[in-house]
Enzyme design. Structure first.
Site, PDB file in Angstrom:
ATOM      1  N   MET A   1      20.886  30.860  15.022  1.00  0.00           N
ATOM      2  CA  MET A   1      19.275  30.280  14.920  1.00  0.00           C
ATOM      3  C   MET A   1      19.150  29.802  16.556  1.00  0.00           C
ATOM      4  O   MET A   1      19.464  29.190  17.038  1.00  0.00           O
ATOM      5  CB  MET A   1      19.450  29.106  14.130  1.00  0.00           C
ATOM      6  CG  MET A   1      18.042  28.370  13.806  1.00  0.00           C
ATOM      7  SD  MET A   1      17.990  26.960  12.913  1.00  0.00           S
ATOM      8  CE  MET A   1      16.255  26.827  12.712  1.00  0.00           C
ATOM      9  N   CYS A   2      18.031  30.566  16.727  1.00  0.00           N
ATOM     10  CA  CYS A   2      17.409  30.025  18.203  1.00  0.00           C
ATOM     11  C   CYS A   2      18.327  30.724  19.318  1.00  0.00           C
ATOM     12  O   CYS A   2      19.641  31.023  19.021  1.00  0.00           O
ATOM     13  CB  CYS A   2      17.047  28.536  18.598  1.00  0.00           C
ATOM     14  SG  CYS A   2      16.321  27.998  17.174  1.00  0.00           S
ATOM     15  N   ARG A   3      17.926  30.977  20.642  1.00  0.00           N
ATOM     16  CA  ARG A   3      18.752  31.401  21.603  1.00  0.00           C
ATOM     17  C   ARG A   3      17.982  30.246  22.830  1.00  0.00           C
ATOM     18  O   ARG A   3      16.833  30.031  22.763  1.00  0.00           O
ATOM     19  CB  ARG A   3      18.339  32.603  22.151  1.00  0.00           C
ATOM     20  CG  ARG A   3      18.858  33.868  21.146  1.00  0.00           C
ATOM     21  CD  ARG A   3      20.512  33.939  21.066  1.00  0.00           C
ATOM     22  NE  ARG A   3      20.964  32.995  20.177  1.00  0.00           N
ATOM     23  CZ  ARG A   3      22.323  32.996  19.985  1.00  0.00           C
ATOM     24  NH1 ARG A   3      22.930  33.834  20.672  1.00  0.00           N
ATOM     25  NH2 ARG A   3      22.852  32.030  19.358  1.00  0.00           N
ATOM     26  N   ASN A 115      19.897  24.312  19.505  1.00  0.00           N
ATOM     27  CA  ASN A 115      20.206  25.699  18.949  1.00  0.00           C
ATOM     28  C   ASN A 115      21.368  25.623  17.845  1.00  0.00           C
ATOM     29  O   ASN A 115      22.241  24.975  17.799  1.00  0.00           O
ATOM     30  CB  ASN A 115      21.217  26.676  20.018  1.00  0.00           C
ATOM     31  CG  ASN A 115      21.522  27.980  19.156  1.00  0.00           C
ATOM     32  OD1 ASN A 115      20.869  28.385  18.280  1.00  0.00           O
ATOM     33  ND2 ASN A 115      22.464  28.598  19.849  1.00  0.00           N
TER      34      ASN A 115
END
Length: 251
Positions: A1-3, A115
């Site tokens: 999830m997310c970077r 993140n």
């Protein structure tokens, strides 16, 4: 999830870190190579950077995908900085926060990104939220889990904690309140970087004469990239990187 990614070092155009490399954050928004949760990071993005002589960073954030914003590519081509923090946000459930939920969050000299995800949100974090002053809760930029985690980190910073201590203790408190959460945090003041690996990938690249990059995943295939072990705190400057194990909190 997310970077997400942070850099401290010699002045660089933002695009040299975020756009030009073959697997840069721009490409990670639709084709991450090491993301364990989620597949497309299209629900917002942001970058914060520091101008020479000004300790308070500027930010550029949007609610949509980074690849759909031609202004960002133009900005990244010409803006240079000795430090930055940028992030792309995983596709999430519909909400009203929009741009306000996109990292980096900011206060004073600080830029921050989370993140991961807090398990059992929002109920699991009620006791931690209740311990914050009402003015800090009312000042949250968004109602997402990352915004509350940022408020917890910022509260510790304002109480005098060192950056590494602030993010480490926040992770341990959140992991105790919400077991199974993913809590990769990234914090910078333009001189130092503090980050945690807790449930997702984290890497760093230290290049003598250039600086230090800390990121969710490598933006190229340079063999000097090093993976941070899970349950660890990273603290870094442009010349040094220190890793410290974090213990799983007791029940």
């Amino acid at each position: 999830m997310c970077r997400h990614i942070a850099f401290v070092g010699r002045p660089e155009a933002l695009g040299e870190l975020l756009v030009r490399p073959p697997h840069a954050l721009l490409r990670q928004s639709w084709a991450p190579r090491r993301q364990r949760h989620g597949t497309v990071n299209a629900d917002g993005f942001g970058v914060g950077w520091y101008a020479e002589g000004d300790p308070v960073p500027a930010r550029y954030r949007r609610a949509g995908p980074v690849w759909a914003d031609p202004s960002f590519a133009d900005l990244a081509r010409v803006v240079r900085s000795e430090a930055l923090l940028a992030a792309v946000r995983d596709a999430t459930e519909a909400g009203a926060d929009g741009e306000a939920a996109a990292a980096p969050f900011a206060a004073g000299p600080w830029l921050f990104s989370h993140n991961g995800a807090v398990r059992g949100w929002p109920g699991s974090m009620g006791p931690l939220a209740a311990a914050l002053p009402a003015t800090e809760l009312l000042s949250l930029e968004a109602r997402c889990d990352s915004a509350l985690v940022w408020a917890l980190v910022l509260h510790r910073l304002r109480d005098g904690d060192e950056p590494g201590q602030a993010v480490a203790d926040t992770v341990l408190d959140a992991a105790r309140a919400a077991p199974g959460s993913r809590l990769n945090l990234l914090l910078t003041d333009g001189v130092t970087i503090a980050a945690t690996a807790w449930g997702d990938t984290l890497w760093y690249l230290a290049e003598p004469g250039r600086g230090t990059v800390v990121a969710s995943e490598p933006y190229d295939d340079d063999p000097r990239w090093c993976e941070v072990p899970d349950r660890a705190l990273l603290t870094a400057t442009r010349t040094d990187v220190l890793l410290t194990p974090l213990k799983e909190p007791s029940a």
